[in-house]
Scaffold this motif. Structure first.
Motif, PDB file in Angstrom:
ATOM      1  N   LYS A  35       0.541  -1.193   0.285  1.00  0.00           N
ATOM      2  CA  LYS A  35      -0.438  -0.093   0.356  1.00  0.00           C
ATOM      3  C   LYS A  35       1.104   1.310  -0.047  1.00  0.00           C
ATOM      4  O   LYS A  35       0.732   2.216  -0.310  1.00  0.00           O
ATOM      5  N   ARG A  36       2.081   0.793  -0.208  1.00  0.00           N
ATOM      6  CA  ARG A  36       3.025   2.280   0.213  1.00  0.00           C
ATOM      7  C   ARG A  36       3.929   2.321  -0.701  1.00  0.00           C
ATOM      8  O   ARG A  36       4.088   1.318  -1.892  1.00  0.00           O
ATOM      9  N   LEU A  37       4.263   3.352  -1.141  1.00  0.00           N
ATOM     10  CA  LEU A  37       5.710   4.102  -1.980  1.00  0.00           C
ATOM     11  C   LEU A  37       7.080   4.513  -1.627  1.00  0.00           C
ATOM     12  O   LEU A  37       6.966   4.474  -0.431  1.00  0.00           O
ATOM     13  N   GLY A  51      -1.420   7.069   2.124  1.00  0.00           N
ATOM     14  CA  GLY A  51      -2.627   8.544   2.203  1.00  0.00           C
ATOM     15  C   GLY A  51      -1.919   9.881   1.420  1.00  0.00           C
ATOM     16  O   GLY A  51      -2.415  10.497   0.673  1.00  0.00           O
ATOM     17  N   TRP A  52      -0.722   9.905   0.737  1.00  0.00           N
ATOM     18  CA  TRP A  52      -0.234  10.879   0.001  1.00  0.00           C
ATOM     19  C   TRP A  52       0.501  10.107  -1.526  1.00  0.00           C
ATOM     20  O   TRP A  52       0.451   8.912  -1.470  1.00  0.00           O
ATOM     21  N   GLN A  53       0.740  10.287  -1.924  1.00  0.00           N
ATOM     22  CA  GLN A  53       1.471  10.328  -3.280  1.00  0.00           C
ATOM     23  C   GLN A  53       2.581  12.264  -3.865  1.00  0.00           C
ATOM     24  O   GLN A  53       2.252  12.087  -4.136  1.00  0.00           O
ATOM     25  N   PRO A  54       3.724  11.143  -4.462  1.00  0.00           N
ATOM     26  CA  PRO A  54       4.544  11.589  -5.449  1.00  0.00           C
ATOM     27  C   PRO A  54       4.319  12.164  -6.363  1.00  0.00           C
ATOM     28  O   PRO A  54       3.324  11.788  -7.611  1.00  0.00           O
ATOM     29  N   ASN A  55       4.708  13.631  -6.647  1.00  0.00           N
ATOM     30  CA  ASN A  55       4.711  14.317  -7.849  1.00  0.00           C
ATOM     31  C   ASN A  55       6.765  14.553  -8.541  1.00  0.00           C
ATOM     32  O   ASN A  55       6.556  15.581  -6.863  1.00  0.00           O
ATOM     33  N   ARG A  56       6.368  14.867  -9.380  1.00  0.00           N
ATOM     34  CA  ARG A  56       7.936  15.027  -9.797  1.00  0.00           C
ATOM     35  C   ARG A  56       7.919  17.269  -9.771  1.00  0.00           C
ATOM     36  O   ARG A  56       7.158  17.481  -9.564  1.00  0.00           O
ATOM     37  N   LYS A  60      14.690  23.598  -6.877  1.00  0.00           N
ATOM     38  CA  LYS A  60      15.283  23.030  -5.703  1.00  0.00           C
ATOM     39  C   LYS A  60      14.295  21.654  -4.880  1.00  0.00           C
ATOM     40  O   LYS A  60      14.771  21.523  -4.512  1.00  0.00           O
ATOM     41  N   THR A  61      13.180  21.909  -5.868  1.00  0.00           N
ATOM     42  CA  THR A  61      11.925  20.763  -5.089  1.00  0.00           C
ATOM     43  C   THR A  61      12.438  19.386  -5.835  1.00  0.00           C
ATOM     44  O   THR A  61      11.844  19.912  -6.569  1.00  0.00           O
ATOM     45  N   GLN A  62      11.962  18.602  -5.062  1.00  0.00           N
ATOM     46  CA  GLN A  62      12.896  17.690  -5.746  1.00  0.00           C
ATOM     47  C   GLN A  62      11.379  16.518  -5.612  1.00  0.00           C
ATOM     48  O   GLN A  62      12.111  16.151  -6.765  1.00  0.00           O
ATOM     49  N   CYS A  63      10.384  16.845  -5.259  1.00  0.00           N
ATOM     50  CA  CYS A  63       9.425  15.465  -4.637  1.00  0.00           C
ATOM     51  C   CYS A  63       8.810  16.362  -4.012  1.00  0.00           C
ATOM     52  O   CYS A  63       9.058  17.206  -3.231  1.00  0.00           O
ATOM     53  N   ILE A  64       7.177  16.738  -4.939  1.00  0.00           N
ATOM     54  CA  ILE A  64       6.524  17.203  -4.048  1.00  0.00           C
ATOM     55  C   ILE A  64       5.280  16.004  -3.641  1.00  0.00           C
ATOM     56  O   ILE A  64       4.953  14.864  -4.299  1.00  0.00           O
ATOM     57  N   LEU A  65       4.396  15.951  -2.308  1.00  0.00           N
ATOM     58  CA  LEU A  65       4.170  15.066  -2.049  1.00  0.00           C
ATOM     59  C   LEU A  65       2.873  15.815  -1.885  1.00  0.00           C
ATOM     60  O   LEU A  65       2.065  17.163  -1.691  1.00  0.00           O
ATOM     61  N   THR A  66       1.281  14.812  -2.427  1.00  0.00           N
ATOM     62  CA  THR A  66       0.346  15.099  -2.105  1.00  0.00           C
ATOM     63  C   THR A  66      -1.023  14.788  -1.573  1.00  0.00           C
ATOM     64  O   THR A  66      -0.246  13.532  -2.418  1.00  0.00           O
TER      65      THR A  66
END
Length: 171
Positions: A35-37, A51-56, A60-66
């Motif tokens: 269930k997790r990444l 309950g969160w998903q990664p976005n490219r 300087k921001t390497q990853c955004i989780l929403t």
């Protein structure tokens, strides 16, 4: 023939761009919990909180989780993972500077991020737009890593950031 060549050139250029982004963020399933990444950055790996998903991202921001339930274009909450050169050699001083910029404060109790001392920041909400509410600042190998939680409401993301820090591993 010319339209086909144009489409091929577009796909090649777009494919090259997408491929170049892959080395910034690699996402794979967690073998111990389907269930997790797990996200892999150049300098660290971490498990994505449930309950969160990664976005490219870029810069300087390497990853955004929403939040998984949110639309990526209009999130109610987000976590940004920024990596850069520190303007100050002390993580605590960087945390104080970030807190001052957003009208927040650095918590007295620090936390460990895979053995490195990190400093937690709490920021009071002021507007109904996504803005920082919590952050963790840590320095490793002459780089500053900032885990920044933001929300539209006064909901704090300190527990989610602490979970992210607990699942963080340096390369």
């Amino acid at each position: 023939m010319k339209p086909l060549l144009s489409i091929f050139c577009f796909l090649f250029a777009f494919g090259s761009f997408a491929f170049s982004q892959d080395d910034r963020l690699i996402v794979k399933k967690d073998p111990s919990d389907p269930k997790r990444l797990i996200c892999e950055l150049k300098h660290a790996t971490f498990k994505v909180p449930e309950g969160w998903q990664p976005n490219r991202s870029d810069g300087k921001t390497q990853c955004i989780l929403t939040k998984s339930a949110d639309k990526p274009t209009s999130p109610s909450q987000m976590i940004m993972i920024d990596v850069g050169k520190p303007s100050n050699p002390s993580a605590k001083e960087l945390a104080n500077s970030f807190a001052k910029m957003w009208g927040g404060d650095v918590r007295e109790k620090s936390l460990k991020v895979d053995g490195e001392e990190g400093f937690k920041i709490a920021i009071p909400p002021t507007e109904k737009k996504v803005q920082p509410t919590n952050a963790i600042v840590v320095i490793k190998d002459s780089r500053v890593f900032m885990l920044i939680g933001g929300a539209k409401s006064d909901e704090k993301l300190d527990k989610v950031l602490e979970q992210l820090a607990a699942d963080w591993h340096w390369k």
